[in-house]
Design a protein around this motif. Sequence first.
Motif, PDB file in Angstrom:
ATOM      1  N   ARG A 153       0.689 -17.093 -21.926  1.00 42.28           N
ATOM      2  CA  ARG A 153      -0.484 -16.230 -22.126  1.00 42.28           C
ATOM      3  C   ARG A 153      -0.511 -15.651 -23.535  1.00 42.28           C
ATOM      4  O   ARG A 153      -1.549 -15.578 -24.177  1.00 42.28           O
ATOM      5  CB  ARG A 153      -0.468 -15.085 -21.093  1.00 42.28           C
ATOM      6  N   TRP A 154       0.664 -15.266 -23.973  1.00 41.81           N
ATOM      7  CA  TRP A 154       0.755 -14.684 -25.316  1.00 41.81           C
ATOM      8  C   TRP A 154       0.386 -15.725 -26.381  1.00 41.81           C
ATOM      9  O   TRP A 154      -0.353 -15.428 -27.317  1.00 41.81           O
ATOM     10  CB  TRP A 154       2.169 -14.159 -25.519  1.00 41.81           C
ATOM     11  N   LEU A 155       0.856 -16.949 -26.255  1.00 35.16           N
ATOM     12  CA  LEU A 155       0.531 -18.022 -27.206  1.00 35.16           C
ATOM     13  C   LEU A 155      -0.957 -18.366 -27.150  1.00 35.16           C
ATOM     14  O   LEU A 155      -1.577 -18.620 -28.189  1.00 35.16           O
ATOM     15  CB  LEU A 155       1.375 -19.270 -26.925  1.00 35.16           C
ATOM     16  N   ARG A 156      -1.542 -18.381 -25.959  1.00 32.63           N
ATOM     17  CA  ARG A 156      -2.992 -18.655 -25.839  1.00 32.63           C
ATOM     18  C   ARG A 156      -3.808 -17.539 -26.477  1.00 32.63           C
ATOM     19  O   ARG A 156      -4.844 -17.792 -27.076  1.00 32.63           O
ATOM     20  CB  ARG A 156      -3.358 -18.833 -24.371  1.00 32.63           C
ATOM     21  N   ALA A 157      -3.358 -16.304 -26.332  1.00 27.18           N
ATOM     22  CA  ALA A 157      -4.070 -15.173 -26.940  1.00 27.18           C
ATOM     23  C   ALA A 157      -4.032 -15.281 -28.465  1.00 27.18           C
ATOM     24  O   ALA A 157      -5.035 -15.059 -29.159  1.00 27.18           O
ATOM     25  CB  ALA A 157      -3.461 -13.852 -26.480  1.00 27.18           C
TER      26      ALA A 157
END
Length: 171
Positions: free
Chosen positions: A5-9
Amino acid sequence: RAMTRWLRAIQARLTDGAGHEGGAVAVIFALSLLVLAPLALGVVDIYMSSSQRSRLQDALDAAALYAARSTATDPEELSALGARALRANLSPAEAARLVNSSFALSDSTIVASAEMGTRSLAVALWEHGVMKASTEVVRASANLEVSLVLDITGSMGGSRISSLKTAAKDL
């Protein structure tokens, strides 16, 4: 999962920010400043250098004239007299230092030269080194001849001729 999720954000922010052109002017300005700042420093530095060169030449000319007006013939006395006059004519507020000066008598000519070290605004970019100036002044002769040309034609009639006679006698 949290890492994904952090990488997608981060990816979403980067792709969203790639479409914005609001900061493009700031980037272009920053890049052009890298070129314009040294150029502006160079222009100011060249102006200051030529101004200092002009001041050195003016001061040396004045010192050589002063030495030529003196009656000094001894090389040490002439050199000391000229150096003192040169230091007096150079402004103490200048960002430069007098490195060397010489005043010599050759026949009836005073030959003078001086060297002055200058400082650059951007020493890391360029260095001016030592600035040089030279001049020659011919001493006036002790024998002086004066000639007087008088107009005694008809145009000088009346009170003009008496004024001319009075002025000639005064001379």
